[in-house]
Design an enzyme around this catalytic site. Structure first.
Site, PDB file in Angstrom:
ATOM      1  CG  ASP A  50      -4.114  -8.927  -5.480  1.00  0.00           C
ATOM      2  OD1 ASP A  50      -4.259  -8.668  -4.165  1.00  0.00           O
ATOM      3  OD2 ASP A  50      -4.904  -9.696  -6.061  1.00  0.00           O
ATOM      4  CE1 TYR A 101      -9.067   1.201   8.186  1.00  0.00           C
ATOM      5  CE2 TYR A 101      -9.970   2.490   9.815  1.00  0.00           C
ATOM      6  CZ  TYR A 101      -8.820   2.413   9.241  1.00  0.00           C
ATOM      7  OH  TYR A 101      -7.723   2.881   9.285  1.00  0.00           O
ATOM      8  CG  LEU A 124      -0.006   6.587   7.056  1.00  0.00           C
ATOM      9  CD1 LEU A 124      -0.400   5.312   7.980  1.00  0.00           C
ATOM     10  CD2 LEU A 124       1.335   7.772   7.894  1.00  0.00           C
ATOM     11  N   GLY A 135       0.670  -1.123  -0.086  1.00  0.00           N
ATOM     12  CA  GLY A 135       0.173   0.014  -0.049  1.00  0.00           C
ATOM     13  C   GLY A 135       0.779   1.187   0.178  1.00  0.00           C
ATOM     14  CG  ASP A 174      -0.582   0.697  -4.049  1.00  0.00           C
ATOM     15  OD1 ASP A 174      -0.557   1.370  -2.785  1.00  0.00           O
ATOM     16  OD2 ASP A 174      -1.535   0.396  -4.363  1.00  0.00           O
ATOM     17  CE  LYS A 189      -6.440  -0.954   9.564  1.00  0.00           C
ATOM     18  NZ  LYS A 189      -5.170  -1.338   8.996  1.00  0.00           N
TER      19      LYS A 189
HETATM   20  C1  VAH Z   1     -10.098   6.722   8.373  1.00  0.00           C
HETATM   21  N1  VAH Z   1      -8.229   7.887   8.461  1.00  0.00           N
HETATM   22  O1  VAH Z   1     -10.932   7.878   8.507  1.00  0.00           O
HETATM   23  C2  VAH Z   1      -8.868   6.728   8.641  1.00  0.00           C
HETATM   24  C3  VAH Z   1      -8.632   6.563  10.094  1.00  0.00           C
HETATM   25  C4  VAH Z   1      -8.891   7.521  12.496  1.00  0.00           C
HETATM   26  C5  VAH Z   1      -9.461   6.925  11.043  1.00  0.00           C
HETATM   27  O2  VAH Z   1      -8.072   5.417  10.453  1.00  0.00           O
HETATM   28  O3  VAH Z   1     -10.935   5.622   7.982  1.00  0.00           O
END
Ligand code: VAH
Length: 320
Positions: A51, A141, A15, A10, A36, A145
């Site tokens: 990938d 997401y 980042l 990525g 990437d 995480k």
């Molecule tokens: C998002 N920038 O907005 C990311 C982040 C703090 C959130 O992980 O999904």
């Protein structure tokens, strides 16, 4: 110290763009392998398309370059993730498992996994959110995480794989654009101000969120990765804080220079995501374990962003 050869997944993201350059300076351009999903014709250095959902492809890259460390940045962010929950889960987890497995099998010395304040959800102390809060994330997401943090710890406990992780707040930098997050507004507003365009904000004016300036975010990453192994007491992921502000506070700070900036608040589905996140973060543990300390406040962040974006737009280095 043995020579390090570092793989970044990525690397064309928000980042990755900046981290790749910092790592090149530190370890030598030829020792940073940026990858990437798509070609990156403007990248200066060693770049391969990769990938990360394909185990054989990542394994071939690790063997080809004799990789010793991996920074696994590829992921789908919070807002985009909500549009395709199941495929977001698949991609975020599959890529992580591939990185962890290839690292275990080929004895990679260190792995960096970025987590996020999105691991927190409702039922937390929203102000100064503690390191050890219950994690009940509100987005796919965030769920990926939170799970990823625990998988990192599992690989450390079980296989002694040195996985290290930070819970990033929203990252703000001029070098690159975020893609599909809930904190993206805080980058976009600077571009609009410098281009003298009106700004439509997808969060309400009083939504306070934790943020961090890019330099601080990158420095935190490198400081964590360079800390002696015995100093790392958190093997899930460290809370780190930079600063906190609302869209209204950020707009006021920008208006000190761009007084004519017009903002129209039009909260959309991202408001609900932001409302489930902390307003500020307690990063005592990171400060204690590896001396973390942010440098940028809203004033220095605003000045640095504006100065650099003015330079970029004036030199036509950005087309957006
Ligand atoms: C998002 N920038 O907005 C990311 C982040 C703090 C959130 O992980 O999904």
């Amino acid at each position: 110290m043995d020579k390090e050869i570092i793989l970044i997944t990525g690397s064309s993201g928000q980042l990755g763009t900046v981290l790749a350059e910092k790592l090149q300076k530190k370890y030598g351009v030829e020792n940073i392998i940026a990858t990437d999903l798509r070609e990156n014709p403007t990248f200066n250095g060693v770049f391969d398309t990769l990938d990360v959902t394909d185990f054989e492809a990542i394994e071939a890259t690790v063997l080809k370059y004799k990789i010793t460390q991996i920074y696994h940045l590829a992921a789908i962010l919070s807002a985009n993730g909500e549009k395709h929950p199941l495929s977001t889960w698949d991609i975020n987890m599959k890529t992580l498992f591939n990185v962890l497995e290839v690292s275990r099998i080929h004895k990679i010395s260190k792995v960096f996994f970025p987590s996020s304040i999105a691991v927190f959800g409702n039922n937390i102390e929203r102000s100064n959110t503690p390191q050890s809060s219950n994690l009940t994330p509100s987005t796919v997401y965030g769920i990926s995480k939170a799970a990823g943090e625990n998988w990192g710890k599992y690989y450390f406990d079980k296989y002694d794989l040195d996985v290290r992780s930070l819970r990033y707040p929203g990252v703000i930098g001029y070098q690159s654009l975020p893609g599909g997050g809930t904190t993206d507004y805080a980058v976009d507003i600077f571009h609009k101000a410098v281009k003298n365009e009106d700004f439509e904000c997808f969060l309400s004016s009083e939504t306070m969120l934790p943020m961090i300036y890019m330099d601080d975010a990158i420095r935190a990453t490198l400081e964590l990765m360079e800390a002696p192994k015995e100093k790392i007491t958190v093997r899930t992921s460290y809370n780190i804080s930079g600063l906190s502000f609302t869209p209204n506070q950020l707009a006021s700070s920008i208006k000190e220079k761009y007084s004519s900036l017009k903002i129209n608040y039009k909260p959309d589905f991202r408001q609900e995501i932001a409302s489930s996140w902390p307003m500020s973060i307690d990063d005592t543990q990171a400060r204690k374990d590896w001396d973390w300390k942010p440098k940028f406040n809203i004033k220095t962040l605003t000045e640095t962003m504006l100065k650099n974006l003015e330079l970029k737009y004036n030199n036509n280095l950005i087309n957006s």
